[in-house]
Structure formats: C-alpha cells, structure tokens
Design a protein around this motif. Structure first.
Motif: not given
Length: 425
Positions: A179-186, A361-365, A392-395
C-alpha cells in the motif's frame, strides 16, 4: 545494553529514560486527534488480533503513538529504527517499559547493528510490514523468500521506498500487495510539504545556530519536500535556488519565484545546500571543489547517499566535529565544507522530525492501510495499491473536525449538475 536485555526482546539505550519518553509521547498525542480516534476504534474492533506486525520507522513520539494504536488493535507488534540517527532514546525506552512493545533501536547505532535489527524484525515472522525505505521488504525478498508466504502485505510512506517497490514490481519479485501511503493526499500534501519544510530548517538551526535570513540556500529537488523546504527557507528571509532534473517542476519552481539552475552553477553560489531528491550523489566531488569556504551541506531525503561523502573525504585533509551533528571537512585546497548529521536526515538527526500535527494524518493513513490489508486479505492483487479515496477523505474530514473547521456540502441541484452531461450554456 546487555545480552540479557536482547533476550528479553528489546535493545534500547537506557530504560530509565522511560518516564521522560512517556511525557513526550503524551504531549505529541495532544496534537494527533485523528490517530487517537482511530486508536479508540481499534481498541473496540481488534482488527489485528493474531497479526504479527513489524514497523521499521523513525522511532519518535509520533511513531510511538502509531505503535500504541496498532497494539490497541490487537497487533503483536515489533519496532526497529529505519535510520541510525533518528531514534529518540526516551521514546524507545517508554514503549518497552510502559507499553510492552519490543523495540530494537537506539540513536547512533552503526550499520552492522541496523542490519542485525532488520534480521530480528524478520525473525518475528511478520504478516504485515510497515517500512520506511523498503529495507525490511528488500531483505526479505533477497535473503528470506520463504517468508513471503507469511505476508499479508506491506505499507510504505517514503518516496524512496515507493521507488524501490516499483523497481521490485518491475523485476517481478513483488508478489504481494504493497500500500502506497506516501501518495495519499493527506500524506504528501502536508507531511512532505509542511512537515519536511519546517523540520528541515529546525534541524539546520539546532545544529548550527546560524541566521538563515540573507543566506543563499540551494534546494536540490522540487517535489513536495522540496516545495516545502524552499517555501519555508524563503519565509525565513533566505535567497533560494532550486536545482532539478525534471522540466515540469523546474518550470513550477521558476513560476513560484525561485531561481533555477544546474547544481554545477549553484555550487559556487550557495551558502547552505539541502538535498531532498531521493536519488544518490546529487552533490558530488566537483561540486564540493567549487563551493565557498564554509559552505554547509545537509540532506533531508530518506537515505544518506544523496551527498557523496566519500568524494568529500577524498578531498579532505582533516575532519573534525565542531558541534553536535556538525562536522567540518578541511579540504586540501584550504577551504572547508560543513556537513550536518553525517548526511542523514537532518530533521531527525539534529531535531525531532515532523511536528505531531502533520504526522497525525500520515500515521492515520498508516494505521488505516494496515487495516485495509487485513480486511482485504487474499483479495488484493500483488503490486502497489493506493490508499482508497474514501479513507483519504475521511482522514481529512476528521482533521478538519478536530481543528474546528466546517466546510460546505453540495446541494442536490449541484450533485445533479456535476453528474449530468446534458446541461450546458
């Protein structure tokens, strides 16, 4: 550290530091309301019951709150450092003493120790790997391919790690979901830009106590980390130069008001150099040779290879430590070059890393990515997967809510309009 301590499944600097670590972890938690809500939900649902989880991360107060949330969710978690200089020893001690989480990390560990800790992590036979830089995953693929069968998947939140995962997939060895967490907008809009921007300058100031106003700062790379670093440096009164290899961000940097030029030209102009590219040898021997006397060089990319320190050593007549995390290389030419944090992440080597509010936000992801892997075990194809948009939107929604900010909602008429192709001028 003793052999007995290792047998007890931890290796930290000093357990007596735990009370200070607990204070700092709790302080960070105040700025991490989204992760707190996720932790509370995990404590009820126990999504990781029976799951062995290994995290190779910077051992900071923020990472501690992630580890605590994962354990609350039932994970059999083990933590190692992803960088020899990023561990906060009081935090590592607290996780062991107060939360019963095995930690193998201490600030200043050498490469041999780091690689030994990677092996200890793999001895845990992880079902999920949280990686910063993909070292644990790469070691598993190269040295322990039989353990792939144990894996549900991995998560990665560094640009460097994603580059490596893409190379693994191209070579056909990434046979499980990542899972690419890095590219999550949040993540990258905030962590990379605001987090790296602020913490990088914080590390430079703590290491040197120099005034940034009026200095010429060269930022190598204009991705999200480079954007944040350049913006914050300008905000401190610095004259900023950007170097790039990609024409699109080079245009963007120009239109953002920065000078853009090759490193060959910038080397003779800059007072301070910051690398944030994720590549190797961005600053090389020929650049050191043309730098001003007393030029300061540091890195805020994940690994310590962005600055070619071997080439600098070859030009040096003497190397001395002049302040903590600050080494002066006196060159045979008579000039000197100052290197901060041994070329490792300056924001974690000399400072405390990203502010807690952005790591929330990063660690929520990260937490939700692990839950996503478990919920979709056996359903995800091998390869790299994005964080679901709804997560992403929920975070983002939870973060706004915690900040006391409300936003508009679409009306029924607006929803109908944007889903229709018949309405026009």
């Amino acid at each position: 550290m003793t052999a007995t301590q290792v047998q007890l499944q931890y290796e930290v600097k000093d357990l007596s530091l735990a009370p200070l670590g607990r204070q700092r972890i709790e302080w960070a938690s105040r700025e991490m309301p989204v992760l707190r809500q996720i932790r509370d939900q995990f404590a009820k649902d126990k999504p990781f019951a029976g799951i062995r989880l290994v995290a190779c991360c910077h051992v900071t107060t923020e990472t501690a709150n992630l580890a605590i949330a994962l354990k609350a969710g039932g994970a059999d978690a083990l933590l190692i450092a992803s960088n020899p200089l990023s561990t906060q020893d009081d935090v590592a001690a607290c996780l062991v003493a107060d939360y019963g989480i095995p930690v193998f990390a201490f600030k200043g560990e050498d490469n041999e120790t780091y690689h030994r800790h990677v092996q200890i992590a793999l001895d845990h036979k992880p079902n999920i790997i949280i990686d910063d830089g993909s070292d644990v995953v790469a070691t598993l693929l190269q040295e322990r391919p039989h353990q792939i069968a144990d894996l549900i998947g991995t998560t990665e939140e560094t640009t460097t790690g994603i580059v490596r995962l893409k190379a693994m997939f191209k070579d056909g060895v990434l046979t499980f979901p990542a899972v690419n967490v890095n590219d999550a907008e949040t993540k990258h809009f905030f962590d990379n830009r605001y987090g790296t921007g602020q913490s990088t300058l914080d590390g430079i100031i703590r290491a040197t106590n120099i005034l940034l106003a009026g200095k010429t700062i060269v930022v190598a790379g204009y991705g999200w980390c480079g954007k944040g670093t350049a913006s914050r440096a300008r905000g401190m009164g610095a004259n900023v130069i950007v170097t790039e290899i990609n024409p699109v961000p080079a245009i963007e940097a120009t239109m953002d008001g920065f000078r853009v030029m090759p490193m060959d030209e910038a080397a003779a102009i800059g007072d301070i150099f910051i690398t944030v590219t994720g590549n190797k040898h961005v600053i090389r021997g020929e650049h050191f040779a043309s730098m001003k006397d007393g030029a300061i060089v540091c890195n805020s990319g994940h690994f310590d290879i962005e600055i070619d320190l071997k080439a600098l050593e070859a030009q040096a007549a003497d190397i001395s430590t002049v302040r903590p995390f600050t080494q002066e290389y006196k060159l045979k030419s008579g000039k000197s070059v100052i290197v901060l944090g041994e070329g490792r992440l300056i924001n974690l080597a000399a400072a405390e890393g990203h502010p807690s509010a952005v790591m929330d936000m990063s660690f929520a992801n990260q937490a939700k990515a692990c839950e996503y892997l478990v919920k979709n075990q056996g359903k995800l194809e091998p390869g790299i997967h994005s964080i679901p948009v709804e997560v992403d939107q929920e975070i983002a929604r939870l973060k706004l809510q915690a900040m006391g900010i409300s936003i508009d909602s679409l009306t029924a008429d607006q929803i109908e309009y944007i889903n229709s192709w018949t309405s026009g001028t």
